[in-house]
Enzyme design. Structure first.
Site, PDB file in Angstrom:
ATOM      1  N   HIS A  98      30.865  62.581  69.993  1.00 27.90           N
ATOM      2  CA  HIS A  98      32.185  62.580  69.126  1.00 27.90           C
ATOM      3  C   HIS A  98      32.671  60.878  69.231  1.00 27.90           C
ATOM      4  CE1 HIS A  98      33.253  62.778  73.436  1.00 27.90           C
ATOM      5  NE2 HIS A  98      34.390  62.353  73.025  1.00 27.90           N
ATOM      6  N   ASP A 125      35.813  63.382  81.530  1.00 20.72           N
ATOM      7  CA  ASP A 125      36.181  62.291  80.580  1.00 20.72           C
ATOM      8  C   ASP A 125      36.525  61.097  81.540  1.00 20.72           C
ATOM      9  OD1 ASP A 125      36.840  61.318  77.730  1.00 20.72           O
ATOM     10  OD2 ASP A 125      38.646  60.859  78.649  1.00 20.72           O
ATOM     11  N   ASP A 136      39.322  75.370  64.544  1.00 18.87           N
ATOM     12  CA  ASP A 136      39.987  75.816  65.677  1.00 18.87           C
ATOM     13  C   ASP A 136      38.979  76.976  66.461  1.00 18.87           C
ATOM     14  OD1 ASP A 136      39.822  78.153  64.029  1.00 18.87           O
ATOM     15  OD2 ASP A 136      41.466  77.513  62.933  1.00 18.87           O
TER      16      ASP A 136
HETATM   17  O1  ISL Z   1      34.889  51.144  77.054  1.00 19.12           O
HETATM   18  C1  ISL Z   1      35.317  52.088  76.121  1.00 19.12           C
HETATM   19  C2  ISL Z   1      36.564  52.163  75.255  1.00 19.12           C
HETATM   20  O2  ISL Z   1      36.093  50.988  74.359  1.00 19.12           O
HETATM   21  C3  ISL Z   1      34.637  53.184  76.195  1.00 19.12           C
HETATM   22  O3  ISL Z   1      33.346  53.143  76.931  1.00 19.12           O
HETATM   23  C4  ISL Z   1      35.236  54.551  76.765  1.00 19.12           C
HETATM   24  O4  ISL Z   1      35.281  54.575  78.418  1.00 19.12           O
HETATM   25  C5  ISL Z   1      34.931  55.880  76.299  1.00 19.12           C
HETATM   26  O5  ISL Z   1      34.632  55.716  75.029  1.00 19.12           O
HETATM   27  C6  ISL Z   1      35.597  56.712  76.738  1.00 19.12           C
HETATM   28  O6  ISL Z   1      35.594  57.946  75.959  1.00 19.12           O
HETATM   29  C7  ISL Z   1      36.378  59.246  76.582  1.00 19.12           C
HETATM   30  O7  ISL Z   1      37.623  58.837  76.633  1.00 19.12           O
HETATM   31  C8  ISL Z   1      38.437  58.519  75.559  1.00 19.12           C
HETATM   32  C9  ISL Z   1      38.512  59.036  74.389  1.00 19.12           C
HETATM   33  O8  ISL Z   1      39.080  58.326  73.381  1.00 19.12           O
HETATM   34  C10 ISL Z   1      36.968  59.518  73.966  1.00 19.12           C
HETATM   35  O9  ISL Z   1      36.892  60.263  72.968  1.00 19.12           O
HETATM   36  C11 ISL Z   1      36.249  60.074  75.363  1.00 19.12           C
HETATM   37  O10 ISL Z   1      35.038  60.700  74.945  1.00 19.12           O
HETATM   38  C12 ISL Z   1      39.913  58.405  76.207  1.00 19.12           C
HETATM   39  O11 ISL Z   1      40.271  59.511  76.847  1.00 19.12           O
END
Ligand code: ISL
Length: 567
Positions: free
Chosen positions: A336, A202, A31
């Protein structure tokens, strides 16, 4: 303008995964107070910026990347007061804070979506993308985290399908709607007004959709988009318009930085996102580098033969060349969404873990571009390599497993690959000490702690001058002391050598040679041994120079001034 100076070009970014960094209240989830309790540690690294993954209110289907309230902190992470303290106390230590922001989609529990899904007449309906069922089935779209791989989900009350590039719990926002865009810009300004220093946006390359909803055939995907839905999703018709608008509306007149996660963007297109003449993003996190060594077409499947260093060098050198003229690079080897850096790119066996981690940090901190270091890598933390699907918490792993199972595919092979590539590998708790749960929590951790915490932990490395941690601190200091490592030109010296990565960094005042032996064996680098004078980076106590060669130890990384030469 070429290489104009900016604070974020000179910065080293430290990415903190709040859920796994430090738990202050014993509920097993890291946290904000936990982060606050470790500010001295963070500052001791010498980093300039902290990037935190999402801490907004969220049901947590995708660990916070499914936001249900953009303007509040999830109680699991703390309160708005905690966040304000974090901003202020980081600033007091001269460290900036970047927040992760997810505006390609929301959670299906977001009020906008809860209302939108009630009726086509609700004003929130048009904040999302819909396909009315009376038109028949929608054209196929891929949903990355959908248990069936589908990107449309039927909603009974509206008799329509909603679009979700990720899981069905993450409906995509409709950026075509100016009202949506205004809401997003307002919300981003809300956070900047709190004093944060920028955003990591993101999946930002996915926000623009072709709302004529063309059929995307397998052939088209193969030919035009290299079999990658991400490439198609990143090619939306209004993407650049929206990014320009976002910058104008939100960032104009501020010193804040905006870094886009640029899934699906090919190198040649990158300057259109970050060129200073463009007025869009400042930097992007590109994907080509971390895709090296994956088999084409397959889901994060690593080539059993490992990755080719020649390809690795080619990719990073090409990105440097492309960005040199228009833009600025970033560098990262883990985050991550990726496995642990040392497990993927180095050798995480006891014999070479520390050495290879040091080598990888030498790469990150001596290349041109802003490095992002992922928390825990500075200790040489490794992949946990879960043996069973039950251990995984990650929606991606669990749902792709389900897709494969439903299609009668080889789930064992998938689990095997996930041991190397799965996202949870880098999400296990930060290893603070050899104590209970690695000193992460006094409760039950939300995900298993890697067993090797007794050996790999912060406490053990803190005062050991030979530790990975001490090495990283030293490298960050060096980068600060030598501007050539930040702005200097980069030249690859040995494109064809499959074992050693050799490059120089130079400007009018200095030249630096970097040699990285990416193997567990002694390697010869043929050059005039006089090429390295003052050696200021070395993960071994000595350097063997002989005749016309330098003999590198396994995973040896050196950096030194090149005397008498300006190039
Ligand atoms: O194509 C993909 C999915 O397999 C990846 O390139 C994807 O676009 C990328 O991992 C996006 O990541 C981000 O958005 C996701 C989230 O789960 C990830 O942790 C984040 O970094 C959805 O919000």
């Amino acid at each position: 303008m070429k290489n104009s100076s900016k604070w974020w070009k000179e910065a080293v970014i430290y990415q903190i995964y709040p859920r796994s960094f430090k738990d202050s209240d014993g509920n097993g989830i890291g946290d904000l107070k936990g982060i606050l309790s470790q500010l001295d540690y963070i500052a001791s690294l010498g980093v300039d910026v902290v990037w935190i993954n999402p801490v907004y209110v969220s049901p947590g289907e995708d660990n916070g990347y499914d936001i249900s309230d953009f303007r509040a902190i999830d109680p699991a992470f703390g309160t708005m007061e905690d966040l304000q303290r974090l901003i202020d106390e980081l600033h007091a230590k001269n460290i900036r804070l970047i927040m992760d922001m997810v505006v390609n989609h929301t959670s299906d529990q977001h009020e906008w979506f809860r209302r939108a899904r009630l009726s086509r007449d609700d004003p929130h309906y048009t904040l999302y993308h819909w396909w009315p069922a009376e038109k028949g089935k929608p054209p196929y779209r891929c949903g990355f985290f959908d248990p069936e791989g589908k990107g449309w989900q039927y909603n009974e009350a509206t008799n329509a399908y909603y679009l979700h590039y990720f899981s069905p719990h993450q409906p995509d926002l409709n950026w075509e709607n100016p009202q949506l865009r205004r809401r997003v810009y307002d919300m981003l300004r809300f956070w900047l007004d709190k004093g944060i220093d920028g955003f990591r946006m993101d999946a930002i390359t996915f926000i623009s959709k072709d709302t004529t909803w063309p059929e995307v055939t397998a052939d088209m995907l193969k030919e035009k988009y290299a079999d990658d839905w991400g490439h198609y999703y990143a090619a939306g018709p209004h993407l650049h318009d929206y990014l320009k608008e976002l910058r104008n509306e939100v960032l104009r007149g501020t010193d804040a930085v905006i870094i886009g996660e640029s899934s699906g963007v090919q190198a040649e297109a990158a300057p259109d996102f970050v060129g200073e003449d463009r007025g869009e993003l400042d930097m992007i996190y590109q994907f080509e580098g971390i895709m090296v060594g994956y088999l084409p077409g397959a889901f994060k499947k690593v080539d059993p033969a490992g990755y080719k260093l020649t390809e690795f060098k080619e990719v990073y050198s090409r990105w440097d060349r492309i960005m040199e003229a228009r833009g600025w690079n970033t560098l990262y080897l883990s985050n991550h969404d990726q496995p642990r850096m040392v497990s993927r790119w180095g050798d995480d066996s006891d014999a070479w873990r520390a050495m290879s981690a040091k080598l990888l940090f030498t790469f990150l901190l001596t290349m041109r571009g802003t490095p992002s270091l992922y928390n825990g890598d500075e200790l040489g933390m490794t992949n946990i390599r879960f043996g069973s699907i039950e251990d995984y918490r990650d929606i991606e792993t669990r749902h792709v497993y389900e897709q494969i199972r439903q299609q009668g595919g080889d789930t064992d092979a998938f689990l095997h690959d996930q041991q190397l590539t799965g996202r949870d590998n880098s999400r296990t708790p930060f290893q603070w000490s050899a104590g209970l749960h690695a000193g992460f929590t006094e409760g039950e951790p939300w995900i298993k702690v890697n067993d090797n915490y007794r050996v790999i932990n912060k406490e053990a490395q803190e005062n050991d001058p030979g530790s990975v941690l001490s090495f990283v601190r030293g490298l960050i200091r060096l980068r600060k002391e030598r501007p050539v490592l930040i702005y200097g030109e980069y030249r690859l010296l040995n494109p064809d050598d499959p074992h050693v990565y050799a490059y120089s960094r130079y400007d009018s005042a200095a030249a630096v040679l970097v040699l990285l032996n990416f193997t567990g064996e002694d390697r010869e680098f043929r050059c005039d041994p006089g090429m390295t004078g003052d050696l200021f980076i070395n993960n071994y106590p000595d350097l063997r120079r002989k005749d016309n060669s330098i003999w590198l130890y396994p995973w040896q990384a050196i950096g030194g001034a090149m005397p008498g030469s300006s190039k």
